[in-house]
Design a protein around this motif. Structure first.
Motif, mmCIF file in Angstrom:
data_model
loop_
_atom_site.group_PDB
_atom_site.id
_atom_site.type_symbol
_atom_site.label_atom_id
_atom_site.label_comp_id
_atom_site.label_asym_id
_atom_site.label_seq_id
_atom_site.Cartn_x
_atom_site.Cartn_y
_atom_site.Cartn_z
ATOM 1 N N UNK A 216 0.813 -1.216 0.000
ATOM 2 C CA UNK A 216 0.000 0.000 0.000
ATOM 3 C C UNK A 216 0.845 1.265 0.000
ATOM 4 N N UNK A 217 2.173 1.122 0.119
ATOM 5 C CA UNK A 217 3.052 2.287 0.041
ATOM 6 C C UNK A 217 3.669 2.738 1.344
ATOM 7 N N UNK A 218 3.537 1.937 2.397
ATOM 8 C CA UNK A 218 4.149 2.286 3.677
ATOM 9 C C UNK A 218 5.578 1.743 3.733
ATOM 10 N N UNK A 219 6.491 2.566 4.226
ATOM 11 C CA UNK A 219 7.899 2.162 4.275
ATOM 12 C C UNK A 219 8.336 1.710 5.667
ATOM 13 N N UNK A 220 7.536 2.033 6.688
ATOM 14 C CA UNK A 220 7.838 1.611 8.054
ATOM 15 C C UNK A 220 6.534 1.616 8.847
ATOM 16 N N UNK A 221 6.492 0.755 9.869
ATOM 17 C CA UNK A 221 5.298 0.681 10.715
ATOM 18 C C UNK A 221 5.730 0.460 12.158
ATOM 19 N N UNK A 222 4.816 0.775 13.091
ATOM 20 C CA UNK A 222 5.201 0.869 14.499
ATOM 21 C C UNK A 222 4.210 0.136 15.391
#
Length: 260
Positions: A216-222
């Motif tokens: 979906x275009x996310x480069x990092x998640x938390x």
């Protein structure tokens, strides 16, 4: 109602996490950076997710007094992706989830005064809609300050574990993609800029969710795993400390990485 359910789940999670993280301070480590997570501020703390405004101000003062520097979350993500460069020393990152109105009324004046960068993770369905949430105008004002980055917390903060059990596999995949894509699109359309960071609702994540988020275009998640971020962490599951009103004095300093 949704905010009450979210608060209940998160309160239970933070209680469990805190049981294992109350005593020893983390040793100072230049290869790790703590990411602090706030939810609500105010004059009193009726629950685990609210830090009183005076306590928050004292925490910011401790960050400065102990020689730490608040850096933008995007800068940390870039540093984690560059194995040839050391992570910034004595750095700390501030984030706030959900978009509660006190982030504007109580947090924003302090970060403006102290020139501190903060990343907000927002679920757009609540903005200018729920009575507890900020408005789009308030978010735009914060973003225009140059100190506030606004990123995604999905579209309406679902519990992916519940949805996975409730939905058939194809429907669950579509539901998840809608949550990821719609949040990103609405935030970019309303506020401008690029939305490519994601905070997992309730910290729930797995490899499949991470793949869908990256697509979906996310480069990092938390997440909300209570420890500092390092290069050994998965980029789509970087840990954060939920800050509570009990995190004062040396207990708060221990979150920054200093020995007691």
């Amino acid at each position: 109602m949704r905010m009450q359910r979210v608060a209940g789940w998160l309160s239970a999670i933070v209680c469990l996490l805190s049981l294992t993280c109350l005593s020893p301070g983390f040793a100072a480590d230049p290869s790790s950076v703590p990411i602090l997570l706030y939810h609500r501020l105010g004059p009193v703390s009726p629950d685990e997710m609210t830090v009183t405004t005076p306590v928050f101000e004292a925490q910011l003062k401790l960050i400065q007094e102990r020689g730490y520097k608040v850096i933008p979350l995007a800068a940390l993500v870039a540093a984690l992706g560059d194995s040839a460069a050391p992570l910034p020393e004595r750095a700390v990152v501030l984030t706030a989830d959900d978009g509660h109105r006190t982030v504007y009324s109580d947090m924003f004046p302090l970060i403006l005064r102290l020139k501190i960068p903060v990343t907000l993770f927002i679920y757009p369905s609540a903005i200018s809609n729920a009575d507890y949430a900020m408005t789009w105008a308030q978010l735009a004002e914060m973003k225009a300050s140059g100190l506030v980055d606004i990123q995604s917390h999905t579209f309406w903060h679902p519990n992916f574990n519940v949805e996975r059990k409730r939905l058939a596999p194809a429907a669950y995949e579509k539901f998840t993609q809608d949550q990821l894509l719609k949040s990103k699109a609405v935030l970019e359309q309303r506020l401008g800029g690029k939305v490519d960071l994601l905070a997992w609702p309730f910290g729930i994540h797995d490899d499949q969710l991470a793949q869908w988020a990256q697509a979906a275009g996310y480069v990092a998640a938390f997440t909300i795993e209570r420890r500092p971020a390092t290069r050994s962490d998965k980029i789509m599951a970087l840990p954060r400390f939920i800050v509570t009103n009990l995190d004062r004095g040396e207990r708060f300093v221990s979150l920054l990485g200093a020995s007691k």
